[in-house]
Design an enzyme around this catalytic site. Structure first.
Site, short mmCIF file in Angstrom:
data_model
loop_
_atom_site.label_atom_id
_atom_site.label_comp_id
_atom_site.label_asym_id
_atom_site.label_seq_id
_atom_site.Cartn_x
_atom_site.Cartn_y
_atom_site.Cartn_z
N HIS A 240 5.38 -7.46 -1.41
CA HIS A 240 5.54 -8.76 -0.73
C HIS A 240 6.96 -8.94 -0.20
O HIS A 240 7.24 -9.88 0.55
CB HIS A 240 5.11 -9.92 -1.63
CG HIS A 240 6.12 -10.32 -2.67
ND1 HIS A 240 6.17 -11.59 -3.20
CD2 HIS A 240 7.10 -9.62 -3.29
CE1 HIS A 240 7.14 -11.66 -4.09
NE2 HIS A 240 7.71 -10.49 -4.17
N GLY B 222 10.78 0.38 -8.14
CA GLY B 222 11.51 -0.89 -8.18
C GLY B 222 11.44 -1.49 -9.57
O GLY B 222 11.44 -2.71 -9.73
#
EC number: 2.1.1.150
Length: 359
Positions: free
Chosen positions: A263, A202
């Site tokens: 998260h 990411g």
């Protein structure tokens, strides 16, 4: 008796102040920051070279006389919330009120290497603010849908894929935020000792990966992200971009970096990501590791402002994308369930921790 009535009334009025403060701040806090960035006020004060008076500021902004009082109102509120400092300067033997930058507004100056103005443009998006009006509908929805799903019929990632302009704002925001993390990473060379290759999962446009490459020119860095994010990016001798899906596989390496990734996801999805990370770092005949940069909830030790920020992150993650912020015991449970043997948590930035986990 009268005293008790007076005390009760005082508590009620204090409650009213608290309620109205948060009710009015709902839009004013975020939109005044966007206004300040759009008008370039931090840049104006920075280029002025000293605190600036209101008349000088509105002159540079070329504000209509009918709006001067409004500008003053916004600037004074931003000073109250810590984005400007009200100081006294001497001009032509007169004392005048002026506005100076603070540590927070310095981060919004475009010439600043750590400029966070793109974060405001990316997160304070009026077109997406309406999803929060569907909180009640989201609360009573039986399906495991996000607030975006309930409000607009698509999750955040689908919205970004369908809207190139929003996708660019999103990527620009996190590229700017990555610069702050990179500053912290420069002081954490010990984390990369013995690491010859690393995958930034990411990793977006590769801001963090480039920083790692500069610090460790002999290390091979791979950025893994959605194909739409990396399709037009060019690598270097020790930096490559890979379009892929972290839920399916992650390129093999000595280490995997998860920067504000976990998260975003619920526990089930996080376990899958971590299992793929474990497979990626366990296939080279030596003990690799996963490096997690994320929030660790710690109400007993965090100052009130820091704890409040983490709670705000938790609300956004939970409602918007079914993610969550985790306490240490929740992190540990995830690591164990994904097959890892040990972990170590170290301080990183003001609100982030650095977690090393080992298979």
């Amino acid at each position: 008796m009268a005293s008790n009535v007076g005390n009760k009334a005082s508590e009620i009025f204090q409650g009213q102040v608290h309620l109205y403060k948060h009710l009015l701040a709902h839009t004013v806090d975020a939109m005044s920051l966007r206004w300040m960035v759009e008008l370039g006020i931090p840049d104006i004060i920075h280029n002025h070279g000293q605190p600036i008076t209101l008349p000088k500021l509105v002159s540079i902004l070329q504000v209509s006389p009918t709006k001067v009082r409004g500008v003053q109102s916004l600037i004074r509120y931003l000073a109250h919330t810590g984005f400007f400092e009200i100081v006294t300067i001497h001009e032509n033997i007169e004392e005048k009120e002026a506005y100076a930058l603070t540590a927070a507004s310095q981060l919004l100056v475009k010439d600043n290497d750590l400029c966070l103005a793109p974060v405001i443009k990316g997160l304070v998006d009026p077109s997406s603010g309406g999803v929060w009006s569907d909180l009640k509908k989201w609360t009573y929805n039986d399906d495991d849908l996000t607030l975006y799903d309930v409000s607009v019929g698509s999750n955040l990632w689908e919205v970004l894929d369908k809207n190139p302009a929003c996708n660019k704002l999103f990527n620009d925001a996190f590229a700017a935020d990555s610069k702050m993390m990179n500053m912290a990473l420069r002081g954490c060379n010990w984390v990369f000792e013995g690491v010859e290759s690393i995958v930034d999962v990411g990793g977006g446009t590769g801001i963090t990966a480039k920083t790692i490459c500069e610090a460790f020119p002999n290390m091979k860095s791979i950025v893994l992200d959605r194909p739409r994010v990396v399709e037009n990016l060019s690598g270097t001798n020790n930096l490559t971009y890979v379009g892929g899906d972290m839920f399916k596989s992650i390129p093999k390496a000595d280490a995997v970096l998860l920067k504000m990734v976990l998260h975003n996801w619920n526990d089930k999805d996080c376990r899958k990501i971590l299992e793929n990370c474990k497979e990626a770092v366990s296939d080279k005949g030596k003990r690799g590791k996963v490096i997690v940069l994320d929030i660790v909830m710690n109400a007993s030790e965090d100052e009130d402002e820091l704890h409040g920020l983490k709670l705000l992150f938790d609300v956004r993650m939970t409602c918007l994308i079914n993610g969550k912020e985790r306490k240490e015991e929740e992190w540990k449970k995830l690591f164990v369930e994904a097959g890892f043997q040990s972990y170590k948590i170290s301080p990183f930035t003001g609100y982030l921790s650095l977690i090393e986990i080992y298979p």
